[in-house]
Design a protein around this motif. Structure first.
Motif, mmCIF file in Angstrom:
data_model
loop_
_atom_site.group_PDB
_atom_site.id
_atom_site.type_symbol
_atom_site.label_atom_id
_atom_site.label_comp_id
_atom_site.label_asym_id
_atom_site.label_seq_id
_atom_site.Cartn_x
_atom_site.Cartn_y
_atom_site.Cartn_z
ATOM 1 N N LEU A 138 24.469 57.246 57.340
ATOM 2 C CA LEU A 138 24.412 58.673 57.024
ATOM 3 C C LEU A 138 25.799 59.303 57.033
ATOM 4 N N GLY A 142 26.666 60.277 53.415
ATOM 5 C CA GLY A 142 26.146 61.631 53.316
ATOM 6 C C GLY A 142 24.627 61.624 53.378
ATOM 7 N N PRO A 143 24.019 62.771 53.651
ATOM 8 C CA PRO A 143 22.564 62.818 53.856
ATOM 9 C C PRO A 143 21.745 62.329 52.663
ATOM 10 N N GLY A 146 22.581 58.667 51.804
ATOM 11 C CA GLY A 146 22.292 57.886 53.004
ATOM 12 C C GLY A 146 20.803 57.677 53.209
ATOM 13 N N TRP A 147 20.022 58.754 53.097
ATOM 14 C CA TRP A 147 18.576 58.612 53.285
ATOM 15 C C TRP A 147 17.929 57.838 52.142
#
Length: 304
Positions: A138, A142-143, A146-147
């Motif tokens: 993450l 980055g969110p 990453g997710w």
């Protein structure tokens, strides 16, 4: 540059029938390649059980350079890994009848044992020798990306990886390595085929001893049914699993999983029970899914 322009003009100047013939020839070439792969897969029982593993690992080696080049490239390569491997498993499913998703309740405790052994022993190994903290997906990506990557990893870990790894290690290897002597003969035969040292190995007493065996690992595989195990096959398959698939930090956990899941294959294929490797695929999937949840919940990126 001029040659490329001339070739382009030649292609554009083709009439529709010539273009159609070219497309048909290209399709025929692709078809012949696939046909050769189909034929190769049927030539040895190991081929459909090992090749998906080889393809996945080869693409795994490409994923880290892709990640270093650009973070967004990693999920792209990972999707390719999983899709190609899953396609191979599906296309050659008739050659691997033991591969299924049949459930048995023992898969749940076997999966939990695998999780506990993996984390506890992995943490112990990390404290003693391997202090790598892993990569915070993450923070690195980055969110959003990453997710997305983590979600893809969950699907791959829980669905694709259990199938091809269990097909290789709990079917091909457990059966082919049932007795130590044929396994040793096969290893010597492999050394005899290597350049430089092959001739020397073949002339040794061990090389001549190995010559008495005809296709030793294939013969064992065909003779030993799914679920029949020995201490040698359990240990040898775990050693190879460590060397081929895992970081040294995870080797003790690999042995815990290997022995627990080998026992599960034996338990679910005794007597009239013939569940193939379905229950151990479930156990592997449970371990990996729970491990993913642990990593995401506690941020312990060493295990992902």
């Amino acid at each position: 540059m001029g040659d490329q322009i001339d070739e382009t003009k030649q292609v554009e100047s083709l009439d529709p029938s010539q273009k159609l013939a070219q497309r048909q020839a290209a399709r025929a070439a692709r078809g012949s390649m696939l046909q050769r792969l189909d034929e190769w897969m049927t030539q040895h029982p190991w081929h459909p059980r090992v090749f998906p593993f080889v393809v996945y690992v080869a693409l795994l080696w490409a994923s880290e350079p892709a990640r270093m080049w650009a973070p967004w490239a990693f999920p792209v390569v990972y999707i390719l890994q999983c899709v190609v491997t899953a396609w191979l498993l599906w296309r050659y499913r008739k050659l691997t009848p033991e591969l299924n998703w049949k459930f048995h309740w023992l898969a749940i405790p076997a999966g939990i044992v695998g999780l506990v052994g993996w984390i506890w022993l992995g943490d112990l190994m990390a404290r003693l020798w391997f202090s790598d903290a892993g990569t915070d997906v993450l923070a690195e990506m980055g969110p959003a990306l990453g997710w997305t990557t983590l979600s893809l990893r969950l699907l791959g870990m829980a669905l694709v990886v259990p199938m091809f790894e269990e097909l290789f290690f709990r079917s091909a290897l457990l059966r082919s390595l049932y007795e130590p002597k044929p396994a040793l003969a096969s290893a010597i035969d492999l050394l005899s085929d290597l350049p430089v040292i092959g001739g020397w190995v073949g002339d040794t007493r061990l090389g001549k001893w190995a010559d008495q065996y005809d296709r030793p690992m294939q013969a064992q595989f065909e003779k030993v049914p799914v679920g029949r195990i020995s201490w040698f096959s359990l240990t040898a398959s775990c050693v190879l699993w460590c060397l081929l698939s895992h970081h040294p930090r995870d080797w003790p956990g690999t042995f815990v999983c290997g022995f627990a899941w080998g026992w599960l294959v034996w338990m679910t294929n005794r007597g009239e029970k013939k569940l193939g490797i379905g229950p151990v695929v479930w156990a592997h999937a449970i371990t990996n899914a729970l491990l993913w949840g642990y990593v995401v919940s506690y941020g312990d990126w060493r295990f992902l």
